[in-house]
Design an enzyme around this catalytic site. Structure first.
Site, PDB file in Angstrom:
ATOM      1  N   HIS A   6       0.022 -22.499 -30.113  1.00 25.50           N
ATOM      2  CA  HIS A   6       0.536 -21.473 -31.017  1.00 25.50           C
ATOM      3  C   HIS A   6      -0.530 -21.171 -32.057  1.00 25.50           C
ATOM      4  CE1 HIS A   6       3.207 -19.203 -33.597  1.00 25.50           C
ATOM      5  NE2 HIS A   6       2.713 -19.893 -34.624  1.00 25.50           N
ATOM      6  N   GLY A  64      -4.314   4.962  -0.629  1.00 22.04           N
ATOM      7  CA  GLY A  64      -4.405   3.747   0.176  1.00 22.04           C
ATOM      8  C   GLY A  64      -5.717   3.671   0.936  1.00 22.04           C
ATOM      9  N   ARG A  65      -5.911   2.561   1.625  1.00 18.90           N
ATOM     10  CA  ARG A  65      -7.148   2.324   2.362  1.00 18.90           C
ATOM     11  C   ARG A  65      -6.818   1.892   3.778  1.00 18.90           C
ATOM     12  NH1 ARG A  65     -11.517   1.946  -0.909  1.00 18.90           N
ATOM     13  NH2 ARG A  65     -12.639   0.610   0.541  1.00 18.90           N
ATOM     14  N   GLU A  77       2.698  11.411  -7.260  1.00 21.51           N
ATOM     15  CA  GLU A  77       3.082  10.283  -6.415  1.00 21.51           C
ATOM     16  C   GLU A  77       4.201  10.726  -5.474  1.00 21.51           C
ATOM     17  OE1 GLU A  77       2.332   6.938  -5.683  1.00 21.51           O
ATOM     18  OE2 GLU A  77       4.060   7.205  -4.365  1.00 21.51           O
ATOM     19  N   ALA A 106      -9.235  -8.496  -3.151  1.00 21.73           N
ATOM     20  CA  ALA A 106     -10.469  -9.271  -2.993  1.00 21.73           C
ATOM     21  C   ALA A 106     -10.162 -10.771  -2.937  1.00 21.73           C
ATOM     22  CB  ALA A 106     -11.408  -8.964  -4.152  1.00 21.73           C
ATOM     23  N   GLY A 133      -1.510   9.908  -5.755  1.00 22.90           N
ATOM     24  CA  GLY A 133      -1.198   8.495  -5.542  1.00 22.90           C
ATOM     25  C   GLY A 133      -1.165   7.705  -6.840  1.00 22.90           C
TER      26      GLY A 133
END
Ligand code: NAD
Length: 473
Positions: free
Chosen positions: A450, A277-278, A210, A326, A187
Site C-alpha cells: 500500500h 483480423g489476420r 465494427e 506473441a 474493425g
C-alpha cells in the site's frame, strides 16, 4: 548436397525465435530462416511482433500517451504548457530505432546461441527438405531431423478495400508522416483500438466501424461496457453493427460505405485502417507431398503438442490454432523445442493472458462471466473499482476495475478481468494464481503493498466473499 541440422525453424518471429533459441540451449544444431526485410531493406528478424506489431505499436502508444497527458491530465497536476506540438517524424523515428534495436537483438541472440540464420523464403518439401530462395541470390537446400514451422500470419485484406496509400493495414498505420485529420478504422478489435487510440490522441477524428453489434464481444461484458464508456469520453467514435460494403478513394478522401440499423451511410476519411483480423501465412509454404495438412482457414493442423502428424514436423504460433498472440507463440516454441529434446514441454491454454494497450488498458485471463453461465459453472464474482484505490487516484487514473471470478463451491479462481492503468502488468497476478490453482481466498490473504494499483486485485479477491475493506459489500 544439402546442409544437415538437428532442427530447422521456418520463421524468426516470437514463436520461431523462441523455438530456435531453446533448441540451441538444449544442445541442438539449429538453423532459422526468415524472409522479412526491415524498413531499410535489410533482413530483420523478430517477425511481425518486433518489426510491425507489438513493439512498434507500443512505442507509438507511449509517445501518443505522453502527448495526450499533456493536454488532458497535466492540468490536473497544476502543470500548464503553451503551444505543445507533436512532431510525427520524430515519433516515428523513435519507433524505428526501437524496432532496429530489438530486431538486431535477435540477430545477436542467434549468434550467441550459434544458430545459423538464413535470409529468404523457405518452402517445405517432402522428406524434411527445406529449400530457401535466399535474398542474396541462389537457392539453398537444408535438411533436419526436426522442422518447426513458425510462419506467422498476414493482415486480411478486404476485396473492396485494397491496401494502398490511403487504405492501410497495421504496417501502414505505424508510418504516417502526419496526423490524418479524419482517420477511419474497419474493425474494433485489438489493432483497431490500439492504432485508433494512437492517432486519436494526436488529434485525428477517429471513426471505428465494427460489424458485430457487441463491443469487444470476446471480452467479459462488463469489461466491454466500462471500456466503451471510457473510449467515448476520449471521443473515439465506435459504431457497432456497421457492415462496410464499399470503399472508394476520391480526391476529397476515402469514401467508406457501410450499413447499420439506420441504413446505408458513408463517411469520408483521409486514411483508412483495415483491421479485421489476420490469417495464417501458409501460402506457398508447402510443396506437394509433405503430408502437412491445412484447415479451411489455411492454418496448419496440429495436435495439442503442436505436432503436425508428419514425423519430425511441428508448427507453432499464429500459423496454428489458438489465439494469435506473441506470448502464446513464445510458449509453443519453447514447448516444442523441449519435446524434441525429450523433455515434458507443455502450454497451458487456460492461462494465456489477453491485453489491449488502450487507455485505460484492458486485460483478462480465464473465463468470462458469460462463458461460466453458458457452461453452467456456479461462480462468485468480486470486483473493485480503481476509483477507490489511493494510488490510482493519486496518479489521476481512477478509471476501471478488477473483477475476480471464483468457483462457488471450491473458491478456485476461474478468471480475472481488468480495465485500468497498468493492468497489462496486474493481470499476471491472476495468471500466477490460476497456474498454482489458487483460490480467491489465497489471493485475499496475500499481503499487497500500500499504496499500489495491485490493491484493486486484493480487494476484488476479498470482495468474492463480500469482505472487501474499502467498499460496501
Ligand atoms: P481482431 O480479431 O482482434 O479484431 C477484428 C475485428 O474486426 C473484430 O471485432 C471483427 O468483428 C471485426 N470485423 C471483421 N470483419 C469486419 C468487417 N468487414 N467490417 C467491420 N468489422 C469487421 O483482429 P485485429 O485487430 O486485426 O488483430 C489481429 C490479430 O492480432 C488478433 O488475433 C490479435 O489478437 C492480434 N493482436 C494482438 C495485440 C495484443 O495482444 N495487444 C495487438 C495487436 C494485434
Amino acid at each position: 548436397m544439402s546442409e544437415k541440422f538437428d532442427v530447422i525453424v521456418i520463421g524468426a518471429g516470437p514463436a520461431g525465435y523462441h523455438a530456435a533459441i531453446r533448441a540451441a540451449q538444449l544442445g541442438m544444431k539449429v538453423a532459422c530462416i526468415d524472409a522479412a526485410l526491415g524498413k531499410d531493406g535489410k533482413p530483420a528478424l523478430g517477425g511481425t511482433c518486433l518489426r510491425v506489431g507489438c513493439i512498434p505499436s507500443k512505442a507509438l502508444l507511449d509517445s501518443s500517451r505522453q502527448f495526450w497527458n499533456l493536454g488532458h491530465i497535466f492540468g490536473e497536476h497544476g502543470i500548464t504548457t503553451k503551444d505543445a506540438a507533436i512532431d510525427v517524424g520524430t515519433m516515428v523515428g523513435r519507433k524505428d530505432k526501437i524496432v532496429k534495436q530489438f530486431t538486431g537483438g535477435i540477430a545477436s541472440l542467434f549468434k550467441a546461441n550459434k544458430i545459423t540464420p538464413y535470409y529468404g523464403f523457405a518452402v517445405l518439401h517432402p522428406n524434411k527438405v527445406v529449400k530457401v530462395a535466399q535474398h542474396e541470390g541462389g537457392e539453398i537446400e537444408l535438411t533436419a531431423t526436426n522442422i518447426i514451422i513458425a510462419a506467422g500470419s498476414d493482415s486480411i485484406e478486404l476485396p473492396f478495400a485494397k491496401f494502398g496509400e490511403h487504405i492501410v493495414d497495421n504496417v501502414g498505420a505505424l508510418d504516417f508522416t502526419a496526423v490524418p485529420k479524419r482517420f477511419g478504422v474497419i474493425g474494433a478489435g485489438v489493432i483497431g483500438l490500439e492504432l485508433g487510440s494512437v492517432w486519436n490522441r494526436l488529434g485525428a477524428e477517429v471513426t471505428i466501424l465494427e460489424a458485430l453489434p457487441t463491443f469487444l464481444a470476446a471480452a467479459d461484458a462488463e469489461v466491454g461496457k466500462v471500456s466503451a464508456r471510457e473510449f467515448k469520453k476520449q471521443k473515439l467514435d465506435i459504431r457497432l453493427g456497421a457492415k462496410v460494403s464499399a470503399t472508394e478513394v476520391k480526391k476529397d478522401g476515402v469514401h467508406v460505405t457501410y450499413t447499420d440499423d439506420k441504413g446505408e451511410q458513408t463517411i469520408v476519411v483521409d486514411k483508412l485502417l483495415v483491421a479485421v483480423g489476420r490469417r495464417a501465412a501458409t501460402k506457398n509454404l508447402l510443396a506437394e507431398g509433405t503430408g502437412v495438412k491445412l484447415d479451411a482457414r489455411g492454418m496448419i493442423e496440429v495436435d495439442a503438442h503442436c505436432h503436425t502428424g508428419v514425423d519430425g514436423i511441428w508448427a507453432v504460433g499464429d500459423c496454428v490454432r489458438g489465439p494469435m498472440l506473441a506470448h502464446k507463440g513464445f510458449e509453443e516454441g519453447i514447448a516444442v523445442a523441449e519435446l524434441i529434446a525429450g523433455l515434458p514441454g507443455h502450454v497451458n491454454f487456460d492461462t494465456i493472458p489477453w491485453v489491449i494497450y488502450t487507455e485505460p488498458e484492458i486485460a483478462w485471463v480465464g473465463k468470462t462471466e458469460e462463458q461460466l453461465k453458458a457452461d453452467g459453472v456456479p461462480y462468485k464474482a468480486g470486483s473493485f473499482p480503481f476509483a477507490a484505490v489511493g494510488r490510482a487516484v493519486a496518479m489521476a487514473e481512477p478509471a476501471g476495475f478488477v473483477k475476480v471470478l471464483a468457483h462457488a463451491e471450491t473458491d478456485r479462481i476461474l478468471g480475472m478481468h481488468l480495465v485500468g492503468a497498468n493492468v497489462s502488468e496486474l493481470v499476471h497476478e491472476g495468471v500466477l494464481a490460476m497456474e498454482f490453482k489458487g483460490s480467491a481466498e489465497d489471493l485475499a490473504r496475500i499481503c499487497h503493498a500500500h499504496p499500489s494499483l495491485s490493491e484493486a486485485v486484493h480487494d476484488a479477491a476479498m470482495a468474492v466473499d463480500k469482505r472487501a475493506i474499502h467498499k460496501a459489500n
